[in-house]
Scaffold this motif. Sequence first.
Motif, PDB file in Angstrom:
ATOM      1  N   ALA A 182       0.828  -1.213   0.000  1.00 34.20           N
ATOM      2  CA  ALA A 182       0.000   0.000   0.000  1.00 34.20           C
ATOM      3  C   ALA A 182       0.859   1.260   0.000  1.00 34.20           C
ATOM      4  O   ALA A 182       0.565   2.226   0.697  1.00 34.20           O
ATOM      5  CB  ALA A 182      -0.962  -0.008   1.191  1.00 34.20           C
ATOM      6  N   GLY A 183       1.932   1.215  -0.764  1.00 35.43           N
ATOM      7  CA  GLY A 183       2.803   2.374  -0.876  1.00 35.43           C
ATOM      8  C   GLY A 183       3.737   2.581   0.298  1.00 35.43           C
ATOM      9  O   GLY A 183       4.489   3.556   0.315  1.00 35.43           O
ATOM     10  N   MET A 184       3.740   1.669   1.282  1.00 33.72           N
ATOM     11  CA  MET A 184       4.588   1.794   2.456  1.00 33.72           C
ATOM     12  C   MET A 184       5.588   0.638   2.501  1.00 33.72           C
ATOM     13  O   MET A 184       5.262  -0.484   2.144  1.00 33.72           O
ATOM     14  CB  MET A 184       3.738   1.758   3.732  1.00 33.72           C
ATOM     15  CG  MET A 184       2.853   2.985   3.925  1.00 33.72           C
ATOM     16  SD  MET A 184       3.795   4.394   4.534  1.00 33.72           S
ATOM     17  CE  MET A 184       4.233   3.819   6.172  1.00 33.72           C
ATOM     18  N   ASP A 185       6.801   0.956   2.947  1.00 35.15           N
ATOM     19  CA  ASP A 185       7.774  -0.099   3.199  1.00 35.15           C
ATOM     20  C   ASP A 185       7.389  -0.837   4.472  1.00 35.15           C
ATOM     21  O   ASP A 185       7.163  -0.222   5.520  1.00 35.15           O
ATOM     22  CB  ASP A 185       9.180   0.483   3.375  1.00 35.15           C
ATOM     23  CG  ASP A 185       9.761   0.994   2.074  1.00 35.15           C
ATOM     24  OD1 ASP A 185       9.124   0.798   1.014  1.00 35.15           O
ATOM     25  OD2 ASP A 185      10.839   1.601   2.118  1.00 35.15           O
ATOM     26  N   THR A 186       7.320  -2.159   4.384  1.00 34.45           N
ATOM     27  CA  THR A 186       7.044  -2.991   5.556  1.00 34.45           C
ATOM     28  C   THR A 186       8.223  -3.929   5.760  1.00 34.45           C
ATOM     29  O   THR A 186       8.584  -4.697   4.860  1.00 34.45           O
ATOM     30  CB  THR A 186       5.749  -3.803   5.370  1.00 34.45           C
ATOM     31  OG1 THR A 186       4.647  -2.903   5.215  1.00 34.45           O
ATOM     32  CG2 THR A 186       5.508  -4.706   6.577  1.00 34.45           C
ATOM     33  N   TRP A 187       8.825  -3.856   6.928  1.00 36.66           N
ATOM     34  CA  TRP A 187       9.984  -4.678   7.268  1.00 36.66           C
ATOM     35  C   TRP A 187       9.570  -5.703   8.304  1.00 36.66           C
ATOM     36  O   TRP A 187       8.883  -5.382   9.278  1.00 36.66           O
ATOM     37  CB  TRP A 187      11.117  -3.813   7.823  1.00 36.66           C
ATOM     38  CG  TRP A 187      11.521  -2.706   6.901  1.00 36.66           C
ATOM     39  CD1 TRP A 187      11.135  -1.405   6.967  1.00 36.66           C
ATOM     40  CD2 TRP A 187      12.382  -2.814   5.772  1.00 36.66           C
ATOM     41  NE1 TRP A 187      11.712  -0.685   5.946  1.00 36.66           N
ATOM     42  CE2 TRP A 187      12.491  -1.524   5.193  1.00 36.66           C
ATOM     43  CE3 TRP A 187      13.092  -3.869   5.185  1.00 36.66           C
ATOM     44  CZ2 TRP A 187      13.261  -1.279   4.065  1.00 36.66           C
ATOM     45  CZ3 TRP A 187      13.865  -3.622   4.066  1.00 36.66           C
ATOM     46  CH2 TRP A 187      13.946  -2.333   3.514  1.00 36.66           C
ATOM     47  N   THR A 188       9.969  -6.949   8.095  1.00 38.82           N
ATOM     48  CA  THR A 188       9.548  -8.059   8.938  1.00 38.82           C
ATOM     49  C   THR A 188      10.767  -8.786   9.486  1.00 38.82           C
ATOM     50  O   THR A 188      11.729  -9.026   8.757  1.00 38.82           O
ATOM     51  CB  THR A 188       8.678  -9.046   8.132  1.00 38.82           C
ATOM     52  OG1 THR A 188       7.550  -8.339   7.619  1.00 38.82           O
ATOM     53  CG2 THR A 188       8.206 -10.186   9.002  1.00 38.82           C
ATOM     54  N   CYS A 189      10.710  -9.141  10.762  1.00 40.40           N
ATOM     55  CA  CYS A 189      11.768  -9.936  11.381  1.00 40.40           C
ATOM     56  C   CYS A 189      11.126 -11.138  12.061  1.00 40.40           C
ATOM     57  O   CYS A 189      10.315 -10.985  12.979  1.00 40.40           O
ATOM     58  CB  CYS A 189      12.554  -9.116  12.401  1.00 40.40           C
ATOM     59  SG  CYS A 189      13.935 -10.015  13.139  1.00 40.40           S
ATOM     60  N   ALA A 190      11.470 -12.343  11.579  1.00 38.78           N
ATOM     61  CA  ALA A 190      11.013 -13.582  12.201  1.00 38.78           C
ATOM     62  C   ALA A 190      12.091 -14.070  13.147  1.00 38.78           C
ATOM     63  O   ALA A 190      13.252 -14.220  12.749  1.00 38.78           O
ATOM     64  CB  ALA A 190      10.710 -14.623  11.133  1.00 38.78           C
ATOM     65  N   MET A 191      11.731 -14.327  14.391  1.00 36.85           N
ATOM     66  CA  MET A 191      12.681 -14.724  15.432  1.00 36.85           C
ATOM     67  C   MET A 191      12.337 -16.118  15.941  1.00 36.85           C
ATOM     68  O   MET A 191      11.163 -16.425  16.134  1.00 36.85           O
ATOM     69  CB  MET A 191      12.645 -13.730  16.593  1.00 36.85           C
ATOM     70  CG  MET A 191      12.959 -12.290  16.216  1.00 36.85           C
ATOM     71  SD  MET A 191      12.599 -11.139  17.582  1.00 36.85           S
ATOM     72  CE  MET A 191      10.799 -11.126  17.515  1.00 36.85           C
ATOM     73  N   THR A 192      13.356 -16.940  16.178  1.00 41.31           N
ATOM     74  CA  THR A 192      13.176 -18.264  16.782  1.00 41.31           C
ATOM     75  C   THR A 192      14.156 -18.404  17.932  1.00 41.31           C
ATOM     76  O   THR A 192      15.353 -18.163  17.765  1.00 41.31           O
ATOM     77  CB  THR A 192      13.410 -19.384  15.762  1.00 41.31           C
ATOM     78  OG1 THR A 192      12.526 -19.213  14.650  1.00 41.31           O
ATOM     79  CG2 THR A 192      13.162 -20.747  16.397  1.00 41.31           C
ATOM     80  N   ASN A 193      13.640 -18.805  19.082  1.00 41.80           N
ATOM     81  CA  ASN A 193      14.447 -18.915  20.299  1.00 41.80           C
ATOM     82  C   ASN A 193      15.018 -20.327  20.408  1.00 41.80           C
ATOM     83  O   ASN A 193      14.283 -21.297  20.594  1.00 41.80           O
ATOM     84  CB  ASN A 193      13.584 -18.585  21.517  1.00 41.80           C
ATOM     85  CG  ASN A 193      14.361 -18.658  22.814  1.00 41.80           C
ATOM     86  OD1 ASN A 193      15.556 -18.884  22.822  1.00 41.80           O
ATOM     87  ND2 ASN A 193      13.662 -18.457  23.928  1.00 41.80           N
ATOM     88  N   LEU A 194      16.341 -20.453  20.309  1.00 39.31           N
ATOM     89  CA  LEU A 194      17.017 -21.740  20.413  1.00 39.31           C
ATOM     90  C   LEU A 194      17.839 -21.860  21.689  1.00 39.31           C
ATOM     91  O   LEU A 194      18.699 -22.733  21.788  1.00 39.31           O
ATOM     92  CB  LEU A 194      17.935 -21.942  19.192  1.00 39.31           C
ATOM     93  CG  LEU A 194      17.292 -21.755  17.817  1.00 39.31           C
ATOM     94  CD1 LEU A 194      18.334 -21.878  16.720  1.00 39.31           C
ATOM     95  CD2 LEU A 194      16.177 -22.770  17.604  1.00 39.31           C
ATOM     96  N   THR A 195      17.592 -20.999  22.664  1.00 38.97           N
ATOM     97  CA  THR A 195      18.410 -20.999  23.877  1.00 38.97           C
ATOM     98  C   THR A 195      17.984 -22.050  24.886  1.00 38.97           C
ATOM     99  O   THR A 195      18.756 -22.398  25.780  1.00 38.97           O
ATOM    100  CB  THR A 195      18.339 -19.631  24.578  1.00 38.97           C
ATOM    101  OG1 THR A 195      16.996 -19.415  25.040  1.00 38.97           O
ATOM    102  CG2 THR A 195      18.750 -18.517  23.639  1.00 38.97           C
ATOM    103  N   GLY A 196      16.753 -22.536  24.806  1.00 35.37           N
ATOM    104  CA  GLY A 196      16.248 -23.449  25.815  1.00 35.37           C
ATOM    105  C   GLY A 196      15.599 -22.757  26.990  1.00 35.37           C
ATOM    106  O   GLY A 196      15.137 -23.426  27.923  1.00 35.37           O
ATOM    107  N   GLY A 197      15.554 -21.450  27.014  1.00 32.00           N
ATOM    108  CA  GLY A 197      14.906 -20.683  28.081  1.00 32.00           C
ATOM    109  C   GLY A 197      14.232 -19.455  27.514  1.00 32.00           C
ATOM    110  O   GLY A 197      14.376 -19.124  26.331  1.00 32.00           O
ATOM    111  N   THR A 198      13.495 -18.740  28.358  1.00 29.73           N
ATOM    112  CA  THR A 198      12.829 -17.514  27.925  1.00 29.73           C
ATOM    113  C   THR A 198      13.837 -16.386  27.759  1.00 29.73           C
ATOM    114  O   THR A 198      14.742 -16.225  28.582  1.00 29.73           O
ATOM    115  CB  THR A 198      11.751 -17.113  28.940  1.00 29.73           C
ATOM    116  OG1 THR A 198      10.778 -18.166  29.022  1.00 29.73           O
ATOM    117  CG2 THR A 198      11.057 -15.819  28.527  1.00 29.73           C
ATOM    118  N   VAL A 199      13.672 -15.630  26.696  1.00 27.23           N
ATOM    119  CA  VAL A 199      14.586 -14.532  26.392  1.00 27.23           C
ATOM    120  C   VAL A 199      13.764 -13.268  26.157  1.00 27.23           C
ATOM    121  O   VAL A 199      12.763 -13.292  25.439  1.00 27.23           O
ATOM    122  CB  VAL A 199      15.437 -14.837  25.139  1.00 27.23           C
ATOM    123  CG1 VAL A 199      16.225 -13.611  24.709  1.00 27.23           C
ATOM    124  CG2 VAL A 199      16.373 -15.992  25.409  1.00 27.23           C
TER     125      VAL A 199
END
Length: 930
Positions: free
Chosen positions: A357-374
């Motif tokens: 829609a005429g706007m730049d949209t930037w996306t970041c997909a994150m996956t936690n591989l640490t084994g704990g909450t971050v």
Amino acid sequence: MATRSRRVGSLRLLAGIALCLTVSALAAFLFVRSQASGFRHEGFEGILAPRYWKLDASSVGTSPGTIGVVARSAHSGRHALRIGYDFSRGGQHVVVTGPPPKLPDLRGMRFWVRNPGGNPLAIRVRDAVGHVFQRDFRTRTDRWEQAEMLFGLWDERWDGPPDRVFRYPPRRIALVVGPGQAPTGEIVVDDLEAVGVADVGRRAAWYTALGESDAGSSGLFRGDIELKGRPLRLRVRLRGAAASDRCFIRIGSGWTEFTKSVPIRASGVRQTALVSLEDLGDWRYEGFLADGLAALPLRLKEARVEAGGSRGARASGASDQSDGSDRAAPILLSVEALTLPAPSNEIDLEASGRVSAGMDTWTCAMTNLTGGTVSGALSLTVRDWAGNRIASASRSVSLTAGASRTERFSPQSGTQPCRIAEFVLRTARREYGPAEAAIVSPAQPVPQCARTPRWGVGAGLAFIQPGPKHDAQRERIAGIAKRAGIRFGIELMFWEWAEPERGIYRWERFDAAVNTLLKHGIAPYGIIGYWSRWTKPYTREGIRDYAGYCRALVKHFRGRVRHWELWNEPNGGFWTGPKDFYPVLVAEATRAIKETDPGAMVIAGSAAPMDPKFLRAVAATGAPFDAVSVHPYGLELDQRLLAARLQHATQASAHPDGHPRSLWVTETGSAVLPGTARTLSEQAASLARTYITAIGPGRADHVAWVRMTTGPSRSDSDEQLGLLSHPDLSSRPAYRALQTIGRVIGDARFVSSDPAPAGIGVQRFRHPNHDVLAICSMSDPAVVAVAWRQSAAPGAMDLMGRRIPIVGIKPEMLVLPRGEPILVSAAPGDAWIASAPVRLHASEACLSGETVEVRLELARALANVPITVEAPDGWRARLDRPSGRLRVCRIGVPAAVGPGVRLIRFLIGGHDGPIAVPLRLTVYSPVIPL
């Protein structure tokens, strides 16, 4: 009294000697015992260490080497193992063998290595039955780096049983040094230690690779999902499978696919299949040139329920059926992966950008591989091509163990032709990223010139399935190639696909590719390979069959395809038979093609690397092929080497009478890989440097990038060579760079390599009415002074097609980022580089936690101008006080910084405002995961 003193002194001396002997004997005993029973840690401190680590001169191609335990430059303690090498007189490797680490649950090993020459290295392991396995790797800097290797994925194997299974415990290990840029030198190794199951278990973590929403409502998944880190195990969750059913898994690794069926276990209504990925040696495998060896990244290609022999009983928790034909189909719920991530990549970040829609949209997909909450702050920075910040944003995020989450930002990013975004996640413990994405605006199409095709690309349309449902994708790729000024498209004409049985031909996919290219004004270029399964490879009979295929292929496409290349990289891994058999194939195939279509152009060589000895052997056959082809990659693309090596290739492949053949660069490329120096910006610069150097001083007639489109894997270097992003075919900066040089240089004639200050390359191309100068600082950023005679100032343009000023501190200045060509248009014979008033000298790469020294060399007139430094958040930058023409800036890189390229800018002030000189510094983690 004197006599008594002498006696006491003698006794003390004897006691000291006895103590030394006792200590030495004890040390020797402990060392021998450690060698007999194995070690968990080897610091090379024992006095008998040299007796257990020896040069191995038994293998073919061994070069002179030396070995010793040195009392300097150790990583820890007092001593380290030194391996000296000398490749000045030839040879393939220097090999040092030693005892392996021993641990009841051994899974691998880690060690510290310092490799100042940057030569390629390898680890070689002989298992319990004498089977030898090898893994190759490279260091990234000349400082201490830790290599960590888990057994199970290998690059080569030999000796032992005719399988690919590694059997514990290992008997010997070897450190291997190969020839590289440094013909002589040394590597130093220290602190070798065992890695056991418990160690791996502490750092491994589960995450969901395929969720229920992705799996759908069937018992089948087919696709391509890259498994993160070093995958150790898969856990497939299902519902509704029968007791006799099995779970079928397909794993991809490069061009090889591995398959295996495992039992499905039930606990109540839950059904689970566990699949080990630690060693794929006992899996079935298939694929082009497949040798059954797997390498990272591994990819999940298929997961499904496979019917058992009896289909009578269903899994526990479901009602029994005497006949499974009318029962509900099993459902694949999810696939979870247990993986060992690199310490710097415990939070996996994947960035993307699109215009909506005429706007730049930037996306970041994150996956936690640490084994704990971050928890932490996810920040976004958007810059234009020159490095100016044009937008930024930040927000707090939290991820539980194994969870994935996607964040979207839509800041005002402006209308620059190329916007590059980077995401960084900062937690209390460390920093993850940067993850990079770009949005490239469409440029005006490049006019296709009337001359013979110069600019090419690996179109890859033949890899798309034939048929109307795929026509739109072929049309779109060909149309995008045409808009970049592409004049020839390379297609690999697989013999196996076209003639699966002798005399039975299937041309559908090749017809679809060729016709689509012709429709868009692109000349098809066919590479003829490889062996079909029904022939006898690397025999006279096989070569006759190959020549027969060439006849049929050229006859079918006569009038549509004129250019034919014989095989692909026969001096590399695509030809596993005797190398001296390839010239025989060239002679037979050339004769067959010329007899079928006298107007066809035959190209041979297809060399990677560009080995003159190999090309001379091909030319010595006297076969009347028309042109020689080469495929430069890696170090060969260094601008300081490429031109000379291309010229050597032309000389080596001349006709017997000395008349030169035409030179085609039919494949080259540079991949984009996260966490390395191979960024989107560097790919664009590499493309421009390669095309300009090849058609300029390299004197190549034609140049082609290896592929148009990328694949789904972010970490597979082959799939990341493309100019268009998967799956939406959006443009990368390299595509726009190709458009820019196609429009500005096009069919211009190369005139000369102009004189320039040391380290600055200037290639001059001539159009009928003006010249184009491609100016590049090859090793360090610089500011150069541009001079001209005409009244009108030259015009300058960057690789994104943006007009950039030649202004600033007098005389007129032009900023040259490291390795990025700038294009200057001027009157014929006019404009030149008069001097380089500003130069920056710094290492291209460093390790996190280090202090980097940057030296600024200034012309006398600029000695006292103000300079400021823009560094990333949290970095320390200290510039010394002005003292003449040399300024030194020390930049502290935080230890928590993740691997990747970071931008530092030096603002050099003046009457018309400061000039911004960019320095792109690659930061690496000290750990090299193998």
